[in-house]
Design a protein around this motif. Structure first.
Motif, PDB file in Angstrom:
ATOM      1  N   LEU A   8       8.703  -0.777  17.409  1.00  0.00           N
ATOM      2  CA  LEU A   8       7.998  -0.833  16.136  1.00  0.00           C
ATOM      3  C   LEU A   8       7.022   0.337  16.042  1.00  0.00           C
ATOM      4  O   LEU A   8       6.263   0.608  16.971  1.00  0.00           O
ATOM      5  N   ALA A   9       7.036   1.047  14.937  1.00  0.00           N
ATOM      6  CA  ALA A   9       6.131   2.171  14.736  1.00  0.00           C
ATOM      7  C   ALA A   9       5.378   1.989  13.430  1.00  0.00           C
ATOM      8  O   ALA A   9       5.886   1.433  12.458  1.00  0.00           O
ATOM      9  N   VAL A  10       4.138   2.479  13.409  1.00  0.00           N
ATOM     10  CA  VAL A  10       3.283   2.394  12.232  1.00  0.00           C
ATOM     11  C   VAL A  10       2.852   3.803  11.846  1.00  0.00           C
ATOM     12  O   VAL A  10       2.666   4.670  12.706  1.00  0.00           O
ATOM     13  N   TYR A  11       2.705   4.028  10.571  1.00  0.00           N
ATOM     14  CA  TYR A  11       2.325   5.336  10.052  1.00  0.00           C
ATOM     15  C   TYR A  11       0.805   5.416   9.930  1.00  0.00           C
ATOM     16  O   TYR A  11       0.176   4.553   9.314  1.00  0.00           O
ATOM     17  N   MET A  12       0.212   6.460  10.524  1.00  0.00           N
ATOM     18  CA  MET A  12      -1.233   6.627  10.487  1.00  0.00           C
ATOM     19  C   MET A  12      -1.577   8.058  10.080  1.00  0.00           C
ATOM     20  O   MET A  12      -0.793   8.981  10.280  1.00  0.00           O
ATOM     21  N   PRO A  70      -2.714   4.713   4.919  1.00  0.00           N
ATOM     22  CA  PRO A  70      -2.829   5.080   3.510  1.00  0.00           C
ATOM     23  C   PRO A  70      -3.527   3.963   2.728  1.00  0.00           C
ATOM     24  O   PRO A  70      -3.243   2.782   2.938  1.00  0.00           O
ATOM     25  N   GLY A  71      -4.412   4.332   1.834  1.00  0.00           N
ATOM     26  CA  GLY A  71      -5.101   3.319   1.042  1.00  0.00           C
ATOM     27  C   GLY A  71      -6.257   3.898   0.266  1.00  0.00           C
ATOM     28  O   GLY A  71      -6.606   5.073   0.409  1.00  0.00           O
ATOM     29  N   GLY A  72      -6.871   3.063  -0.567  1.00  0.00           N
ATOM     30  CA  GLY A  72      -8.001   3.514  -1.363  1.00  0.00           C
ATOM     31  C   GLY A  72      -8.455   2.450  -2.328  1.00  0.00           C
ATOM     32  O   GLY A  72      -7.984   1.303  -2.311  1.00  0.00           O
ATOM     33  N   SER A  73      -9.379   2.821  -3.186  1.00  0.00           N
ATOM     34  CA  SER A  73     -10.008   1.887  -4.110  1.00  0.00           C
ATOM     35  C   SER A  73      -9.075   1.483  -5.252  1.00  0.00           C
ATOM     36  O   SER A  73      -8.176   2.236  -5.641  1.00  0.00           O
ATOM     37  N   VAL A  74      -9.335   0.318  -5.796  1.00  0.00           N
ATOM     38  CA  VAL A  74      -8.638  -0.146  -6.991  1.00  0.00           C
ATOM     39  C   VAL A  74      -9.116   0.684  -8.182  1.00  0.00           C
ATOM     40  O   VAL A  74     -10.312   0.911  -8.362  1.00  0.00           O
ATOM     41  N   ASP A  75      -8.181   1.164  -8.968  1.00  0.00           N
ATOM     42  CA  ASP A  75      -8.470   1.832 -10.233  1.00  0.00           C
ATOM     43  C   ASP A  75      -8.527   0.733 -11.300  1.00  0.00           C
ATOM     44  O   ASP A  75      -7.623  -0.113 -11.356  1.00  0.00           O
ATOM     45  N   ASN A 121       2.501  14.035   4.551  1.00  0.00           N
ATOM     46  CA  ASN A 121       1.055  14.085   4.350  1.00  0.00           C
ATOM     47  C   ASN A 121       0.777  14.656   2.973  1.00  0.00           C
ATOM     48  O   ASN A 121       0.586  15.853   2.799  1.00  0.00           O
ATOM     49  N   ALA A 122       0.716  13.770   1.989  1.00  0.00           N
ATOM     50  CA  ALA A 122       0.473  14.191   0.616  1.00  0.00           C
ATOM     51  C   ALA A 122      -1.000  14.099   0.253  1.00  0.00           C
ATOM     52  O   ALA A 122      -1.384  14.417  -0.870  1.00  0.00           O
ATOM     53  N   SER A 123      -1.827  13.650   1.177  1.00  0.00           N
ATOM     54  CA  SER A 123      -3.233  13.428   0.889  1.00  0.00           C
ATOM     55  C   SER A 123      -4.085  14.631   1.269  1.00  0.00           C
ATOM     56  O   SER A 123      -3.936  15.203   2.354  1.00  0.00           O
ATOM     57  N   THR A 124      -5.006  14.999   0.400  1.00  0.00           N
ATOM     58  CA  THR A 124      -5.956  16.059   0.733  1.00  0.00           C
ATOM     59  C   THR A 124      -7.045  15.534   1.660  1.00  0.00           C
ATOM     60  O   THR A 124      -7.854  16.307   2.166  1.00  0.00           O
ATOM     61  N   GLU A 125      -7.074  14.218   1.887  1.00  0.00           N
ATOM     62  CA  GLU A 125      -8.101  13.614   2.726  1.00  0.00           C
ATOM     63  C   GLU A 125      -7.706  13.587   4.199  1.00  0.00           C
ATOM     64  O   GLU A 125      -8.526  13.253   5.050  1.00  0.00           O
ATOM     65  N   ALA A 126      -6.454  13.919   4.525  1.00  0.00           N
ATOM     66  CA  ALA A 126      -5.969  13.821   5.900  1.00  0.00           C
ATOM     67  C   ALA A 126      -5.544  15.185   6.422  1.00  0.00           C
ATOM     68  O   ALA A 126      -4.977  15.996   5.685  1.00  0.00           O
ATOM     69  N   ASP A 127      -5.790  15.424   7.711  1.00  0.00           N
ATOM     70  CA  ASP A 127      -5.351  16.678   8.324  1.00  0.00           C
ATOM     71  C   ASP A 127      -4.285  16.463   9.387  1.00  0.00           C
ATOM     72  O   ASP A 127      -3.816  17.422   9.986  1.00  0.00           O
ATOM     73  N   THR A 169      -0.898  13.477  10.433  1.00  0.00           N
ATOM     74  CA  THR A 169      -0.225  12.192  10.273  1.00  0.00           C
ATOM     75  C   THR A 169       0.695  11.968  11.461  1.00  0.00           C
ATOM     76  O   THR A 169       1.128  12.917  12.123  1.00  0.00           O
ATOM     77  N   VAL A 170       1.024  10.716  11.723  1.00  0.00           N
ATOM     78  CA  VAL A 170       1.830  10.398  12.892  1.00  0.00           C
ATOM     79  C   VAL A 170       2.498   9.036  12.716  1.00  0.00           C
ATOM     80  O   VAL A 170       1.937   8.117  12.126  1.00  0.00           O
ATOM     81  N   TRP A 171       3.735   8.939  13.186  1.00  0.00           N
ATOM     82  CA  TRP A 171       4.374   7.642  13.409  1.00  0.00           C
ATOM     83  C   TRP A 171       4.148   7.311  14.890  1.00  0.00           C
ATOM     84  O   TRP A 171       4.476   8.118  15.762  1.00  0.00           O
ATOM     85  N   ILE A 172       3.615   6.147  15.162  1.00  0.00           N
ATOM     86  CA  ILE A 172       3.233   5.835  16.535  1.00  0.00           C
ATOM     87  C   ILE A 172       3.377   4.338  16.795  1.00  0.00           C
ATOM     88  O   ILE A 172       3.212   3.510  15.883  1.00  0.00           O
ATOM     89  N   ARG A 173       3.741   3.992  18.027  1.00  0.00           N
ATOM     90  CA  ARG A 173       3.780   2.584  18.396  1.00  0.00           C
ATOM     91  C   ARG A 173       2.363   2.027  18.371  1.00  0.00           C
ATOM     92  O   ARG A 173       1.416   2.680  18.858  1.00  0.00           O
ATOM     93  N   PRO A 174       2.148   0.835  17.820  1.00  0.00           N
ATOM     94  CA  PRO A 174       0.797   0.263  17.773  1.00  0.00           C
ATOM     95  C   PRO A 174       0.119   0.212  19.138  1.00  0.00           C
ATOM     96  O   PRO A 174      -1.075   0.511  19.253  1.00  0.00           O
ATOM     97  N   GLY A 175       0.871  -0.137  20.173  1.00  0.00           N
ATOM     98  CA  GLY A 175       0.287  -0.199  21.507  1.00  0.00           C
ATOM     99  C   GLY A 175      -0.173   1.156  22.004  1.00  0.00           C
ATOM    100  O   GLY A 175      -1.221   1.275  22.657  1.00  0.00           O
TER     101      GLY A 175
END
Length: 352
Positions: free
Chosen positions: A103-107, A124-129, A259-265, A267-273
């Motif tokens: 299992l891998a998660v995107y961070m 990925p996430g942010g405020s409600v518009d 990595n479509a976000s200007t807030e991130a430098d 990104t990685v797919w990684i096992r949670p452990g």
């Protein structure tokens, strides 16, 4: 910040806690927010900037059979490609790029210049518009059912829709992944191409509402592809506060993160452990909700297991508490003892 692990801990917190305790600081009302733990089975992918797949027209779609079979998700790892000017990745991320199954998660890593949690790994996430409350074509559980699941009153169906819409919208804005399709039983297979990027940029700039975006493309929001996992509220003494619902979702077949976000430098797919191990070694900086959800994910072996478990998750909000005990300020998160901090002295920092 603690020197024994990667717990995000702003140095100004002790003084703000004291001000709050003395009645000299008024808590800010938290903004509603949503974040998504994108998951997939198979190779972990790689450290660095994700590479989008070749454009295939943007009109493809996949059936429920393809979506409901985690073993058929895209399991081709992205090529290793570090961002320009990036430093040597920490050991935990180099290990994550080894291509082992699981299992891998995107961070993503927030840029150090960010005012809130700069340098921390997150999802990925942010405020409600406010415009997320506008009516959209909807598939999956009803809005009232979502309200109950999110811990809201069933009468707050519109508010529940806004939270779910924010989760889907922010995932598209920051990762290029869209949980929507032409019909209630399909999902778009490709979100690359100049036309998609134009719409994504308009969403980020708030020139286009999510409802307008879906309507323009004739898309149905697939709320059934999401499961709600946890809810955390930023402590009362933090000036930037969020009431955040954490969702889980499988990466749709054919779509790929970038990595479509200007807030991130990074990104990685990684096992949670592996991510949790990196935090424990002090290599990866994370906020308490992030490492807590990673430890919870590590107990599951597949995307299907996580999605099944989401239905029974306790969504009682986690809110930090501060108290004075034996001359120390004690900061704790109910149910998460590992984050407890003992803050001695009048102006001293946290003890390890």
């Amino acid at each position: 910040m603690s020197t024994t692990n990667g717990q995000w801990y702003p140095p100004e917190w002790p003084e703000r806690i004291r001000l709050l305790s003395a009645g000299e600081l008024t808590p800010v009302t938290p903004r509603r927010a949503a974040t998504v733990l994108l998951l997939r089975d198979g190779p972990d992918g790689t450290d660095g900037q994700d590479t989008p797949q070749d454009a295939q027209g943007g009109n493809g779609e996949h059936s429920p059979e393809e979506l409901d079979a985690p073993e058929r998700l895209d399991t081709v790892p992205e090529p290793a490609e570090a961002p320009e000017g990036s430093e040597t990745p920490p050991e935990s991320l180099r290990n994550a790029a080894g291509g082992a199954d699981g299992l891998a998660v995107y961070m993503l890593r927030r840029r150090a210049s960010m005012a809130f949690a700069g340098g921390a790994y997150a999802y990925p996430g942010g405020s409600v518009d406010p415009r997320d409350e506008r009516m959209v074509t909807w598939a999956g559980p009803s809005r009232a059912r979502w309200a109950r699941r999110l811990g809201l009153d069933p009468s707050e169906a519109t508010r529940a829709q806004a939270i779910v819409c924010a989760a889907v919208r922010e995932t598209f804005e920051e990762a290029g992944v869209l949980l929507a399709g032409p019909t209630p039983h399909t999902v778009v297979a490709d979100t690359t191409g100049d036309d998609w990027e134009t719409d994504r940029a308009a969403l980020v700039a708030r020139d286009l509402s999510f409802a307008e975006f879906l309507d323009r493309r004739g898309l149905v929001l697939r709320s059934d592809l999401l499961g709600c996992w946890a809810r955390w509220i930023t402590p009362e003494f933090e000036p930037r506060r969020y009431d955040t619902w954490f969702f889980v979702a499988a990466l749709p077949r054919g779509q790929r993160t970038r990595n479509a976000s200007t807030e991130a430098d990074r990104t990685v797919w990684i096992r949670p452990g592996d991510a949790a191990d990196g935090y424990d070694r002090g290599e990866l900086l994370m906020m308490p909700p992030t490492i807590a959800t990673l430890r919870q994910l590590a107990a599951h072996g597949s995307v299907a297991d996580v999605l099944a478990a989401a239905a029974d998750r306790d969504l009682t909000p986690v809110l930090a508490q501060a108290r004075v005990e034996n001359g120390e300020l004690v900061l704790s998160w109910p149910g998460h003892d590992e984050f407890t901090k003992h803050i001695p002295g009048a102006t001293g920092g946290p003890s390890a």
